[in-house]
Design a protein around this motif. Sequence first.
Motif, PDB file in Angstrom:
ATOM      1  N   PHE A  65       0.813  -1.213   0.000  1.00 42.62           N
ATOM      2  CA  PHE A  65       0.000   0.000   0.000  1.00 42.62           C
ATOM      3  C   PHE A  65       0.851   1.270   0.000  1.00 42.62           C
ATOM      4  O   PHE A  65       0.397   2.304  -0.491  1.00 42.62           O
ATOM      5  N   PHE A  66       2.059   1.194   0.512  1.00 41.88           N
ATOM      6  CA  PHE A  66       2.963   2.324   0.340  1.00 41.88           C
ATOM      7  C   PHE A  66       3.228   2.536  -1.148  1.00 41.88           C
ATOM      8  O   PHE A  66       3.206   3.670  -1.646  1.00 41.88           O
ATOM      9  N   ALA A  67       3.478   1.438  -1.859  1.00 40.80           N
ATOM     10  CA  ALA A  67       3.741   1.535  -3.300  1.00 40.80           C
ATOM     11  C   ALA A  67       2.517   2.059  -4.049  1.00 40.80           C
ATOM     12  O   ALA A  67       2.642   2.885  -4.966  1.00 40.80           O
ATOM     13  N   LEU A  68       1.345   1.601  -3.653  1.00 44.04           N
ATOM     14  CA  LEU A  68       0.122   2.067  -4.305  1.00 44.04           C
ATOM     15  C   LEU A  68      -0.083   3.561  -4.072  1.00 44.04           C
ATOM     16  O   LEU A  68      -0.345   4.325  -5.013  1.00 44.04           O
ATOM     17  N   GLU A  69       0.052   3.989  -2.824  1.00 48.01           N
ATOM     18  CA  GLU A  69      -0.130   5.407  -2.507  1.00 48.01           C
ATOM     19  C   GLU A  69       0.977   6.263  -3.125  1.00 48.01           C
ATOM     20  O   GLU A  69       0.736   7.380  -3.588  1.00 48.01           O
TER      21      GLU A  69
ATOM     22  N   LEU B  92       7.476  10.041 -13.850  1.00 50.37           N
ATOM     23  CA  LEU B  92       6.966   9.085 -12.867  1.00 50.37           C
ATOM     24  C   LEU B  92       8.086   8.436 -12.057  1.00 50.37           C
ATOM     25  O   LEU B  92       7.986   8.312 -10.830  1.00 50.37           O
ATOM     26  N   TRP B  93       9.177   8.015 -12.722  1.00 49.88           N
ATOM     27  CA  TRP B  93      10.229   7.320 -11.998  1.00 49.88           C
ATOM     28  C   TRP B  93      10.832   8.206 -10.910  1.00 49.88           C
ATOM     29  O   TRP B  93      11.167   7.730  -9.809  1.00 49.88           O
ATOM     30  N   LEU B  94      10.948   9.499 -11.201  1.00 48.81           N
ATOM     31  CA  LEU B  94      11.480  10.424 -10.208  1.00 48.81           C
ATOM     32  C   LEU B  94      10.430  10.714  -9.132  1.00 48.81           C
ATOM     33  O   LEU B  94      10.758  10.854  -7.951  1.00 48.81           O
ATOM     34  N   GLY B  95       9.164  10.786  -9.551  1.00 50.01           N
ATOM     35  CA  GLY B  95       8.083  10.988  -8.582  1.00 50.01           C
ATOM     36  C   GLY B  95       7.997   9.859  -7.579  1.00 50.01           C
ATOM     37  O   GLY B  95       7.727  10.084  -6.386  1.00 50.01           O
ATOM     38  N   TYR B  96       8.237   8.625  -8.035  1.00 53.14           N
ATOM     39  CA  TYR B  96       8.263   7.492  -7.110  1.00 53.14           C
ATOM     40  C   TYR B  96       9.334   7.695  -6.039  1.00 53.14           C
ATOM     41  O   TYR B  96       9.107   7.460  -4.849  1.00 53.14           O
ATOM     42  N   ALA B  97      10.510   8.113  -6.477  1.00 58.30           N
ATOM     43  CA  ALA B  97      11.612   8.323  -5.534  1.00 58.30           C
ATOM     44  C   ALA B  97      11.312   9.459  -4.558  1.00 58.30           C
ATOM     45  O   ALA B  97      11.564   9.347  -3.358  1.00 58.30           O
ATOM     46  N   VAL B  98      10.751  10.552  -5.075  1.00 58.22           N
ATOM     47  CA  VAL B  98      10.413  11.693  -4.225  1.00 58.22           C
ATOM     48  C   VAL B  98       9.389  11.296  -3.167  1.00 58.22           C
ATOM     49  O   VAL B  98       9.534  11.618  -1.979  1.00 58.22           O
ATOM     50  N   SER B  99       8.345  10.580  -3.581  1.00 59.31           N
ATOM     51  CA  SER B  99       7.293  10.184  -2.650  1.00 59.31           C
ATOM     52  C   SER B  99       7.800   9.220  -1.591  1.00 59.31           C
ATOM     53  O   SER B  99       7.213   9.108  -0.512  1.00 59.31           O
ATOM     54  N   THR B 100       8.891   8.529  -1.877  1.00 61.14           N
ATOM     55  CA  THR B 100       9.485   7.604  -0.908  1.00 61.14           C
ATOM     56  C   THR B 100      10.418   8.320   0.057  1.00 61.14           C
ATOM     57  O   THR B 100      10.298   8.190   1.284  1.00 61.14           O
TER      58      THR B 100
ATOM     59  N   ILE C  74      -0.890   8.899   4.858  1.00 61.17           N
ATOM     60  CA  ILE C  74      -0.969   7.447   4.947  1.00 61.17           C
ATOM     61  C   ILE C  74       0.399   6.794   4.872  1.00 61.17           C
ATOM     62  O   ILE C  74       0.673   5.803   5.537  1.00 61.17           O
ATOM     63  N   ASN C  75       1.309   7.348   4.072  1.00 63.96           N
ATOM     64  CA  ASN C  75       2.569   6.650   3.899  1.00 63.96           C
ATOM     65  C   ASN C  75       3.517   6.787   5.077  1.00 63.96           C
ATOM     66  O   ASN C  75       4.397   5.952   5.258  1.00 63.96           O
ATOM     67  N   VAL C  76       3.355   7.821   5.900  1.00 63.23           N
ATOM     68  CA  VAL C  76       4.133   7.827   7.141  1.00 63.23           C
ATOM     69  C   VAL C  76       3.641   6.690   8.033  1.00 63.23           C
ATOM     70  O   VAL C  76       4.429   6.053   8.753  1.00 63.23           O
ATOM     71  N   THR C  77       2.353   6.404   7.995  1.00 64.34           N
ATOM     72  CA  THR C  77       1.809   5.298   8.785  1.00 64.34           C
ATOM     73  C   THR C  77       2.254   3.967   8.209  1.00 64.34           C
ATOM     74  O   THR C  77       2.622   3.047   8.954  1.00 64.34           O
ATOM     75  N   ASN C  78       2.226   3.824   6.871  1.00 67.37           N
ATOM     76  CA  ASN C  78       2.696   2.584   6.250  1.00 67.37           C
ATOM     77  C   ASN C  78       4.155   2.314   6.586  1.00 67.37           C
ATOM     78  O   ASN C  78       4.534   1.183   6.928  1.00 67.37           O
ATOM     79  N   ALA C  79       4.980   3.345   6.479  1.00 64.64           N
ATOM     80  CA  ALA C  79       6.404   3.177   6.764  1.00 64.64           C
ATOM     81  C   ALA C  79       6.640   2.861   8.239  1.00 64.64           C
ATOM     82  O   ALA C  79       7.458   2.003   8.595  1.00 64.64           O
ATOM     83  N   TYR C  80       5.912   3.548   9.109  1.00 64.48           N
ATOM     84  CA  TYR C  80       6.050   3.343  10.557  1.00 64.48           C
ATOM     85  C   TYR C  80       5.614   1.933  10.957  1.00 64.48           C
ATOM     86  O   TYR C  80       6.360   1.193  11.608  1.00 64.48           O
TER      87      TYR C  80
END
Length: 568
Positions: A140-144, A160-168, A343-349
């Motif tokens: 779900f981190f990947a989906l979000e 997109l490839w750079l956006g994936y990295a930024v969002s991570t 949501i992704n801070v929660t997924n990562a945590y």
Amino acid sequence: MTTQSVPDATATPAAASASSGEQVHGMDAAKETLEDYTLRFAPRSYRRWSTGVVATSALGGIAYLADFAIGANIGIAHGTTNALWGIAIAAVIIFVTGVPLAYYAARYNIDLDLITRGSGFGYYGSVLTNVIFATFTFIFFALEGSIMAQGLELGLGIPLWLGYAVSTIMVIPLVIYGMKALAKLQVWTTPLWLVLFVIPMVYLLISHPDSVETFFAYQGADGDGAPSFASMMLAAGVCLSLMAQIAEQIDYLRFMPPKTDANRRSWWRAVILAGPGWVVFGAIKQVVGLFVAVYIIARLTPDAAATANEPVHQFLTVYEQFLPGWAAMTLAVILVVISQIKINVTNAYSGSLAWTNSFTRVTKTYPGRLVFVLFNLAVALLLMELNMFSVLNTILGFYANCAMAWVVTVAADIVINKGLLKISPTVPEFRRGMLHAINPVGFGSVVVSAGLSILVFFGVFGSGIQPFSPIVAIVLALVLTPLIAIVTKGKYYLRRTDDGIDLPMFDADGNPSGEHLTCHVCGIDYERPDMAKCLTHDAYVCSLDLSTDKVGDHVLPAQTGAGVRPTG
């Protein structure tokens, strides 16, 4: 509202019997004040938040946009009627199974992994379910993250490839300090998110009331979405992949304050709303996602309809109906970024907690939660780069079988084995030495129910039963959990019933005791539920130092007859 500051642990001199190697483990254990008691009971002295702050923080994480994509995808595949029934079926199942789990987390202040250990899986057996949950967090981190990258590409032209990295990468600094930082982030950003979400939906309903009729009449992309129970269950199967979200809610609920007569109503309200209640908001978002997708498909150009399942395009399209292009784009991107960060801070945590739990138990080494924050994010980034969004339904449908087998098994153990049959111990146990390594009740139930339902999902038993893999997982978990407990007479639940400490485990209100004891290994004071007697040194030892004891020097011996029909 803001959260209370977190108290620092007060270190005391290590017991004279502790070796230098033990003191090194103690230094690692001391880091827990920054790591939210990753592997252990959350003490009363740390839980300074009100019921309202805990609930708001827990619900803040469900501001994710994946629900919009899920609703759109199942509606496009199966039509509105089947999708709505599928959403409703999934919501009811998730809510019912989530109630006992949320209660145990809030009442006993432990996360779902610790609940799972004493609810039919054993000390090492719950590593299996930890892997299931950790998988949920990076899927779900990947989906979000994919949805956020779509927004960055649309609004800022970022590939997109750079956006994936930024969002991570942007999530890392927000996750390091755990609950203290996450609570503030969720409380502060929720009002803005609600405004950005509600206004365009209200506008669409008021300005285009006929879109409601179009919505209910929609038959799917192929035009053959007539009501069908098989289609409803296929839709429900995708939605049920979100069942493991209750574990992320519990990562917040374990910090609930003690339940007393004074706060009884607010306590229960927070537990139900922020625990299983998350699915009500999730179901609403799925319906809205489908509603907007149908509006786009019915009214706009084929090019617009091609991206009707992407949340950023959904909100941009609605904003453009009543705002200038630049304003619509700005608000759409802001909404997407806020949603995905929340949501992704929660997924990562939560993912870091799950991986750390498993690694520490298996290797008896505590590397710190940050290591697994980075690991979880690396796996999620790989999935994004592989374009998992394009096969969303298949991935979620497959994963749902694993999630349901786990959550339903734990819920069945709490309600049936603990509550009705009194075979399972009422109070959840999680400490090493108190539990058997593996309990066949939960472990066996998950392996069989998940395994068979996955085979059904992939059509091994024929296409006729294939849509009903979620039912197979649920029914098998409900039947096998009490059946195996009865056959084994509950003897694999507890290795010991006595932890060697004379002090009561609970206070007068039934809450975990706040009495402090000093761990002789790390020299730090922890509360009574986190401690056990160490007969080797005639002293007390905390649960984390028990976990990292490679030679078993601090682990109490087995107690004869401890596992037979234990009670709370």
